[in-house]
Design an enzyme around this catalytic site. Structure first.
Site, PDB file in Angstrom:
ATOM      1  N   ARG A   8       1.482 -43.618  22.780  1.00  0.00           N
ATOM      2  CA  ARG A   8       1.505 -44.588  23.779  1.00  0.00           C
ATOM      3  C   ARG A   8       1.546 -44.396  24.985  1.00  0.00           C
ATOM      4  NH1 ARG A   8       5.690 -49.060  24.511  1.00  0.00           N
ATOM      5  NH2 ARG A   8       6.742 -47.349  26.217  1.00  0.00           N
TER       6      ARG A   8
ATOM      7  N   ARG B 191     -10.114 -42.382  49.594  1.00  0.00           N
ATOM      8  CA  ARG B 191      -9.908 -43.582  48.834  1.00  0.00           C
ATOM      9  C   ARG B 191     -11.562 -44.623  48.833  1.00  0.00           C
ATOM     10  NH1 ARG B 191      -9.966 -49.384  50.326  1.00  0.00           N
ATOM     11  NH2 ARG B 191      -8.588 -50.282  49.138  1.00  0.00           N
TER      12      ARG B 191
ATOM     13  N   LYS C  65      -0.331 -49.599  29.475  1.00  0.00           N
ATOM     14  CA  LYS C  65       1.596 -49.783  30.440  1.00  0.00           C
ATOM     15  C   LYS C  65       1.308 -48.901  31.598  1.00  0.00           C
ATOM     16  CE  LYS C  65       6.028 -48.306  29.920  1.00  0.00           C
ATOM     17  NZ  LYS C  65       7.070 -49.575  29.444  1.00  0.00           N
TER      18      LYS C  65
ATOM     19  N   GLU D 286       6.366 -61.907  26.504  1.00  0.00           N
ATOM     20  CA  GLU D 286       6.944 -61.084  26.535  1.00  0.00           C
ATOM     21  C   GLU D 286       7.776 -61.512  27.095  1.00  0.00           C
ATOM     22  OE1 GLU D 286       4.878 -57.352  26.196  1.00  0.00           O
ATOM     23  OE2 GLU D 286       3.381 -58.098  27.577  1.00  0.00           O
TER      24      GLU D 286
END
Length: 285
Positions: free
Chosen positions: A52, A100, A147, A179
């Site tokens: 995953r 950045r 994720k 969920e």
């Protein structure tokens, strides 16, 4: 004694661990994470977590320079160095450190951080009582299947749960449950387990996958579909699954008692099967 953690190729005491203030995981949340359980000193389904991880990284075009075997070896070394019998191992990979700018930097090396957390999974007190769940609107982005370390919305959801005497929040969208803030949501009707099908709206849970593999052994059938909160309140059982909760009964939702207010037979049976699987060094791949 201080925990030993892993940062970019080094094992070192946690108080000595640092990353750059320019790391894109810190600046942008430009990274992916996984949490693998450890039970009896053994990794539980780590291979599936790493699969995953690879998928999530691929979705954000973050190339992993480590093989699965190398990552498993780091997990195992952390277990050894911290004498971890039961708990979790957190892994986070970011795109790396660069000045950045929003667009992907060139020639930057990913940052890899891993650490252990000792926890009581198998004999958690909430198994006997079940947990309390509250609900709130789902504030997250459209790619919940990735994720990502962007966890502000789940943080707010978990804080909402804590402030209302609950242990988890079920997120709702378009009239149905998506969920949990950090878990897969399930309800039970008769001998049927009901949970949402996989899509961009939900994380493809590793423990969810294990529960599906146990259907024949458990004697339950599966119905993959969305369900409403009202349907959950009328269900015979509810439970959640995740790497850290394993299979956890839910006995209250929004202060409404589910069925008779006790952990149900489906959740307890599935948990029993899962813990046995984990103690044997469970691996579905």
């Amino acid at each position: 004694m201080s925990r030993i953690v892993y940062v970019n190729g080094s094992y070192l005491p946690e108080e000595d661990a640092t990353i750059s203030i320019f790391d894109r995981g810190f600046i942008f949340g430009d990274g992916i994470y996984e949490v693998s359980a450890v039970i009896g000193g053994k990794l539980v389904d780590c291979e599936a977590h790493l699969t995953r991880l690879e998928r999530s990284c691929g979705e954000i075009r973050l190339a992993l320079p480590w093989s699965k075997a190398e990552l498993v070896a780091i997990h195992e070394e952390l277990i050894k160095r911290n004498n971890l019998d039961e708990g979790g191992i957190y892994l986070q990979v970011s795109r790396g450190a660069s000045d950045r700018e929003f667009a992907f930097p060139k020639d930057v090396k990913p940052t890899l951080v891993m650490f252990t957390q000792a926890r009581n999974f198998v004999n958690a007190p909430t198994v006997k009582t079940g947990i309390k769940v509250v609900s709130m609107p789902d504030l997250r982005w459209a790619r919940r299947d990735i994720k990502s370390v962007n966890l502000l919305a789940p943080v707010l959801a978990k804080q909402f749960a804590a402030e209302n005497g609950a242990q988890e929040t079920w997120l709702t969208e378009d009239g149905v449950v998506t969920e949990g803030a950090s878990s897969t949501a399930w309800i039970v009707k008769g001998k049927t387990l009901i949970t949402r099908p996989l899509s961009n709206k939900v994380l493809p849970g590793i423990t969810r996958k294990a529960v599906l593999a146990f259907l024949d052994e458990s004697g339950f059938t599966l119905e993959e579909r969305a369900f409403t909160l009202d349907e959950a309140l009328e269900a015979e059982e509810a439970f959640i699954t995740s790497a850290t909760s394993l299979v956890m009964p839910v006995t209250t939702i929004d202060n409404h008692t589910i069925h008779n207010g006790a952990p149900g037979p489906a959740a307890l049976r599935l948990r029993e099967i899962y813990v046995d699987f984990a103690r044997k060094g469970g691996a579905l791949g």
